[in-house]
Enzyme design. Structure first.
Site, PDB file in Angstrom:
ATOM      1  CD  GLU A 273      -2.761  -1.194  -0.089  1.00  0.00           C
ATOM      2  OE1 GLU A 273      -3.109  -0.160  -0.673  1.00  0.00           O
ATOM      3  OE2 GLU A 273      -3.031  -2.338  -0.522  1.00  0.00           O
ATOM      4  CD1 TRP A 276      -1.570  -0.263  -3.824  1.00  0.00           C
ATOM      5  CD2 TRP A 276      -1.936   0.932  -5.689  1.00  0.00           C
ATOM      6  NE1 TRP A 276      -2.145  -1.092  -4.765  1.00  0.00           N
ATOM      7  CE2 TRP A 276      -2.388  -0.398  -5.908  1.00  0.00           C
ATOM      8  CE3 TRP A 276      -2.069   1.855  -6.726  1.00  0.00           C
ATOM      9  CZ2 TRP A 276      -2.957  -0.800  -7.124  1.00  0.00           C
ATOM     10  CZ3 TRP A 276      -2.636   1.449  -7.936  1.00  0.00           C
ATOM     11  CH2 TRP A 276      -3.062   0.143  -8.123  1.00  0.00           C
ATOM     12  CD1 TRP A 304     -17.639  13.913 -18.420  1.00  0.00           C
ATOM     13  CD2 TRP A 304     -18.267  12.328 -16.979  1.00  0.00           C
ATOM     14  NE1 TRP A 304     -16.554  13.106 -18.186  1.00  0.00           N
ATOM     15  CE2 TRP A 304     -16.901  12.117 -17.311  1.00  0.00           C
ATOM     16  CE3 TRP A 304     -18.871  11.436 -16.091  1.00  0.00           C
ATOM     17  CZ2 TRP A 304     -16.154  11.071 -16.778  1.00  0.00           C
ATOM     18  CZ3 TRP A 304     -18.126  10.396 -15.562  1.00  0.00           C
ATOM     19  CH2 TRP A 304     -16.787  10.218 -15.904  1.00  0.00           C
ATOM     20  CG  ASN A 339      -8.616   2.306  -0.103  1.00  0.00           C
ATOM     21  OD1 ASN A 339      -8.468   3.260  -0.857  1.00  0.00           O
ATOM     22  ND2 ASN A 339      -8.493   1.051  -0.508  1.00  0.00           N
ATOM     23  CD1 TRP A 357     -13.028  11.519 -14.494  1.00  0.00           C
ATOM     24  CD2 TRP A 357     -11.512  12.394 -13.090  1.00  0.00           C
ATOM     25  NE1 TRP A 357     -11.987  12.025 -15.253  1.00  0.00           N
ATOM     26  CE2 TRP A 357     -11.045  12.560 -14.411  1.00  0.00           C
ATOM     27  CE3 TRP A 357     -10.725  12.861 -12.047  1.00  0.00           C
ATOM     28  CZ2 TRP A 357      -9.819  13.181 -14.709  1.00  0.00           C
ATOM     29  CZ3 TRP A 357      -9.507  13.476 -12.335  1.00  0.00           C
ATOM     30  CH2 TRP A 357      -9.069  13.634 -13.652  1.00  0.00           C
ATOM     31  CD1 TRP A 380     -10.457  11.472  -6.478  1.00  0.00           C
ATOM     32  CD2 TRP A 380     -12.431  10.867  -7.344  1.00  0.00           C
ATOM     33  NE1 TRP A 380     -11.419  11.630  -5.505  1.00  0.00           N
ATOM     34  CE2 TRP A 380     -12.639  11.275  -6.008  1.00  0.00           C
ATOM     35  CE3 TRP A 380     -13.530  10.440  -8.083  1.00  0.00           C
ATOM     36  CZ2 TRP A 380     -13.907  11.265  -5.403  1.00  0.00           C
ATOM     37  CZ3 TRP A 380     -14.788  10.438  -7.483  1.00  0.00           C
ATOM     38  CH2 TRP A 380     -14.969  10.844  -6.161  1.00  0.00           C
TER      39      TRP A 380
HETATM   40  P1  FAD Z   1      -3.377   2.137   5.063  1.00  0.00           P
HETATM   41  O1  FAD Z   1      -4.253   1.063   4.518  1.00  0.00           O
HETATM   42  O2  FAD Z   1      -2.910   1.974   6.449  1.00  0.00           O
HETATM   43  O3  FAD Z   1      -2.178   2.283   4.058  1.00  0.00           O
HETATM   44  C1  FAD Z   1      -0.893   2.808   4.445  1.00  0.00           C
HETATM   45  C2  FAD Z   1      -0.529   3.977   3.571  1.00  0.00           C
HETATM   46  O4  FAD Z   1      -0.397   3.564   2.220  1.00  0.00           O
HETATM   47  C3  FAD Z   1      -1.574   5.077   3.552  1.00  0.00           C
HETATM   48  O5  FAD Z   1      -1.449   5.924   4.668  1.00  0.00           O
HETATM   49  C4  FAD Z   1      -1.296   5.766   2.227  1.00  0.00           C
HETATM   50  O6  FAD Z   1      -0.230   6.680   2.331  1.00  0.00           O
HETATM   51  C5  FAD Z   1      -0.848   4.605   1.348  1.00  0.00           C
HETATM   52  N1  FAD Z   1      -1.988   4.095   0.570  1.00  0.00           N
HETATM   53  C6  FAD Z   1      -2.879   3.140   0.929  1.00  0.00           C
HETATM   54  N2  FAD Z   1      -3.747   2.911  -0.079  1.00  0.00           N
HETATM   55  C7  FAD Z   1      -3.411   3.754  -1.084  1.00  0.00           C
HETATM   56  C8  FAD Z   1      -3.921   3.995  -2.392  1.00  0.00           C
HETATM   57  N3  FAD Z   1      -4.961   3.304  -2.893  1.00  0.00           N
HETATM   58  N4  FAD Z   1      -3.342   4.943  -3.147  1.00  0.00           N
HETATM   59  C9  FAD Z   1      -2.265   5.644  -2.685  1.00  0.00           C
HETATM   60  N5  FAD Z   1      -1.728   5.452  -1.453  1.00  0.00           N
HETATM   61  C10 FAD Z   1      -2.291   4.522  -0.674  1.00  0.00           C
HETATM   62  N6  FAD Z   1      -4.837   8.672  -0.263  1.00  0.00           N
HETATM   63  C11 FAD Z   1      -4.198   9.778   0.146  1.00  0.00           C
HETATM   64  O7  FAD Z   1      -3.209   9.687   0.879  1.00  0.00           O
HETATM   65  N7  FAD Z   1      -4.627  11.017  -0.249  1.00  0.00           N
HETATM   66  C12 FAD Z   1      -5.718  11.189  -1.055  1.00  0.00           C
HETATM   67  O8  FAD Z   1      -6.051  12.329  -1.401  1.00  0.00           O
HETATM   68  C13 FAD Z   1      -6.414  10.030  -1.463  1.00  0.00           C
HETATM   69  N8  FAD Z   1      -7.526  10.140  -2.242  1.00  0.00           N
HETATM   70  C14 FAD Z   1      -8.191   9.006  -2.629  1.00  0.00           C
HETATM   71  C15 FAD Z   1      -9.312   9.126  -3.458  1.00  0.00           C
HETATM   72  C16 FAD Z   1     -10.014   7.986  -3.863  1.00  0.00           C
HETATM   73  C17 FAD Z   1     -11.212   8.127  -4.779  1.00  0.00           C
HETATM   74  C18 FAD Z   1      -9.580   6.717  -3.434  1.00  0.00           C
HETATM   75  C19 FAD Z   1     -10.317   5.476  -3.866  1.00  0.00           C
HETATM   76  C20 FAD Z   1      -8.448   6.578  -2.644  1.00  0.00           C
HETATM   77  C21 FAD Z   1      -7.748   7.716  -2.223  1.00  0.00           C
HETATM   78  N9  FAD Z   1      -6.595   7.614  -1.415  1.00  0.00           N
HETATM   79  C22 FAD Z   1      -5.931   8.752  -1.038  1.00  0.00           C
HETATM   80  C23 FAD Z   1      -5.990   6.303  -1.112  1.00  0.00           C
HETATM   81  C24 FAD Z   1      -6.441   5.634   0.186  1.00  0.00           C
HETATM   82  O9  FAD Z   1      -7.832   5.623   0.289  1.00  0.00           O
HETATM   83  C25 FAD Z   1      -5.862   6.278   1.445  1.00  0.00           C
HETATM   84  O10 FAD Z   1      -4.454   6.436   1.310  1.00  0.00           O
HETATM   85  C26 FAD Z   1      -6.117   5.380   2.661  1.00  0.00           C
HETATM   86  O11 FAD Z   1      -7.497   5.192   2.843  1.00  0.00           O
HETATM   87  C27 FAD Z   1      -5.524   6.027   3.888  1.00  0.00           C
HETATM   88  O12 FAD Z   1      -5.841   5.279   5.043  1.00  0.00           O
HETATM   89  P2  FAD Z   1      -4.702   4.599   5.884  1.00  0.00           P
HETATM   90  O13 FAD Z   1      -3.618   5.578   6.160  1.00  0.00           O
HETATM   91  O14 FAD Z   1      -5.365   3.955   7.064  1.00  0.00           O
HETATM   92  O15 FAD Z   1      -4.170   3.517   4.871  1.00  0.00           O
END
Ligand code: FAD
Length: 475
Positions: A273, A276, A304, A339, A357, A380
């Site tokens: 993650e 990602w 749209w 997420n 979007w 997005w």
């Molecule tokens: P954990 O599951 O604990 O993951 C650890 C770290 O990995 C996160 O803190 C984050 O830095 C990174 N990470 C995890 N999943 C993703 C992912 N899919 N994409 C990129 N990095 C990821 N994340 C953001 O940090 N900023 C945003 O503006 C953002 N916008 C999003 C918009 C949409 C439509 C979606 C579907 C996802 C978005 N995310 C975003 C990704 C993700 O949802 C969040 O990073 C995550 O929910 C953060 O929770 P956590 O720290 O508990 O994640």
């Protein structure tokens, strides 16, 4: 007297594992400068929830070091501060936003003209976007091979301790943090944030520790469950650099090694993650129009809908689809959303409501405490199906089935949509199917205290697929 070194704070609001600060401290007394720059990012200046986080992070950092706060275009402010202090070196952490490269070049030119040594460091990411390339030397467009290349490139560098530094004692004008008006007013919707978050370096370290103690063991199996509290919630801390990705990586690796093989699967999942996040920035760096332009050109002509009422219902958590509404209300109340629910809510906006979007991206930009130009844009586009490594457009989430699968007994919906709290499990994700007596007993009056669905998902799905057929093949 030794000349001071200027440390320009950006998305690295911490003292530990900070290469820019370490280097600045080695050169002389340090000026800690933060510039609130609403000019350079243009339409992407910080959103409301991010401003709340920034205020609280600066407040926390300001208790440890003397901060000089200035407002304006960062390059102009840096030129002023260099002239006012006679600093002979400038140190900063690289930023990857589309406007940041040009800004950093302007700053370098200013330094060159003033004979000031200008040093830029990494640290916001584990891998510089230029350093990970596929076999043909091209940037990656697909996550899995990208992540494999990252793993193959070895473990992140060892962490840097907090350096010994002497703050510069010279007189320097600073704005007052309170005067920046970063905290929301009219309405102050950030009231609940403080219950959920402790911005700043200490808060980040505590979060990481708590995650490793309580969440990590269940992470691989339960990270998709919004009704469980197993994810790290580190994203806003990473966004503002209250913690570095390398600190997260090494801490999780250390826990994994300590536990023998028991944590292998779950630790790998977490590190993936983190990658990602790296991948989002890799895409943003190589395709800087990612925040505004669909990666797949055929989506430029997508038909749209203009539907302000539906957009508002989505923003307010009043679509009539409980899992979507729960997510949107969690976002409003806490500045974050799980997420899995981000994916469901985003899919609903784009595919059930056919709203562009970019409207959802904007709303998230303003309301997420982790709003991040790389991850938000890439995510997005991913959900919309127009991104580099996107879920195919025709994979349309069914909000009822998603709710039933990931919020099995409706605990998440009950928490954020209290008007549905007394519905039996079998109807909590589809109240419109409940018999009248069941609704009455649970105190639910559809159309009065909870909305009817704004669209019929089955019909909306057909409409979305027809719209997609129109652009298929166009480029
Ligand atoms: P954990 O599951 O604990 O993951 C650890 C770290 O990995 C996160 O803190 C984050 O830095 C990174 N990470 C995890 N999943 C993703 C992912 N899919 N994409 C990129 N990095 C990821 N994340 C953001 O940090 N900023 C945003 O503006 C953002 N916008 C999003 C918009 C949409 C439509 C979606 C579907 C996802 C978005 N995310 C975003 C990704 C993700 O949802 C969040 O990073 C995550 O929910 C953060 O929770 P956590 O720290 O508990 O994640």
């Amino acid at each position: 007297m030794t000349s001071p070194s200027l440390y320009w704070l950006r998305n690295d609001l911490r003292l530990s594992d900070n290469a820019a600060l370490t280097a600045a401290a080695a050169q002389g007394p340090v000026i800690f400068l933060y510039v609130l720059d609403d000019e350079t990012p243009g339409e992407w200046k910080l959103g409301g929830a991010s401003r709340w986080w920034l205020h609280r992070s600066l407040e926390a950092l300001g208790r440890k070091v003397p901060l000089t706060l200035r407002r304006g275009a960062a390059d102009k402010v840096i030129a002023e501060v260099l002239a006012e202090t006679g600093a002979k070196s400038l140190h900063f952490t690289r930023d990857y936003a589309p406007w940041a490269g040009a800004l950093e070049r302007r700053v370098k030119d200013i330094c060159d003209a003033a004979s000031v040594a200008c040093h830029r460091y990494g640290g916001f990411l584990l891998h510089e976007p230029e350093s990970i390339r596929n076999g043909s030397g091209e940037p990656y467009r697909v996550y899995t091979p990208f992540s494999k290349a990252c793993f193959a490139s070895g473990e992140p560098k060892p962490l840097k301790p907090v350096p010994d530094f002497a703050p510069w004692k010279g007189a320097l004008r600073s704005d007052g943090l309170q005067d920046w008006g970063l905290l929301p007013t009219k309405p102050d919707w950030s009231g609940g944030f403080a219950q959920h978050w402790t911005p700043g370096e200490e808060g980040a370290a505590q979060r990481l520790k708590a995650f490793i103690a309580d969440g990590l063991a269940h992470y691989a199996d339960e990270r998709d469950r919004p009704d469980r509290d197993v994810t790290s919630r580190l994203s806003p801390h990473l966004r503002f650099g209250n913690i570095s990705p390398a600190q997260c990586w090494h801490a999780v690796r250390a826990a994994q090694f300590k536990a023998g093989a028991k944590l292998d699967k779950t630790a790998e999942k977490f590190l993936k993650e983190i990658l990602w996040r790296e991948f989002s920035y890799h895409l943003l760096h190589h395709w800087p129009t990612l925040p505004t332009v669909p990666f797949r050109p055929e989506f430029a002509s997508f038909p749209w809908s203009e539907n302000p009422a539906a957009l508002k219902a989505w923003q307010r958590g009043k679509t009539g689809y409980p899992i979507v509404d729960a997510g949107m209300r969690e976002l409003w109340a806490t500045g974050t959303m799980h997420n899995r629910v981000r994916m469901i809510a985003a899919s609903f906006l784009i595919k059930d409501l056919l709203i562009p979007w970019a409207e959802g991206e904007r709303w998230f930009w303003d309301t997420l405490v982790d709003a991040d130009i790389g991850s938000n844009s890439a995510s997005w586009q991913w959900v919309a199906g127009c991104g580099a490594d996107a879920a195919p457009y025709f994979r349309i989430f069914n909000p009822v089935l998603q709710g039933e699968k990931f919020d099995t007994r409706g605990a998440y919906v009950r928490k954020w949509v209290p008007e549905l709290a007394r519905l039996p499990d079998q109807f909590v994700h589809k109240p419109w199917e409940a018999p009248r007596l069941v609704l009455e007993t649970a105190g639910v009056a559809l159309g009065r205290n909870y909305p009817h669905p704004v669209v019929d998902h089955g019909k909306a799905r057909e409409k979305a697929l027809a719209a997609f057929q129109q652009i298929k093949g166009a480029a």
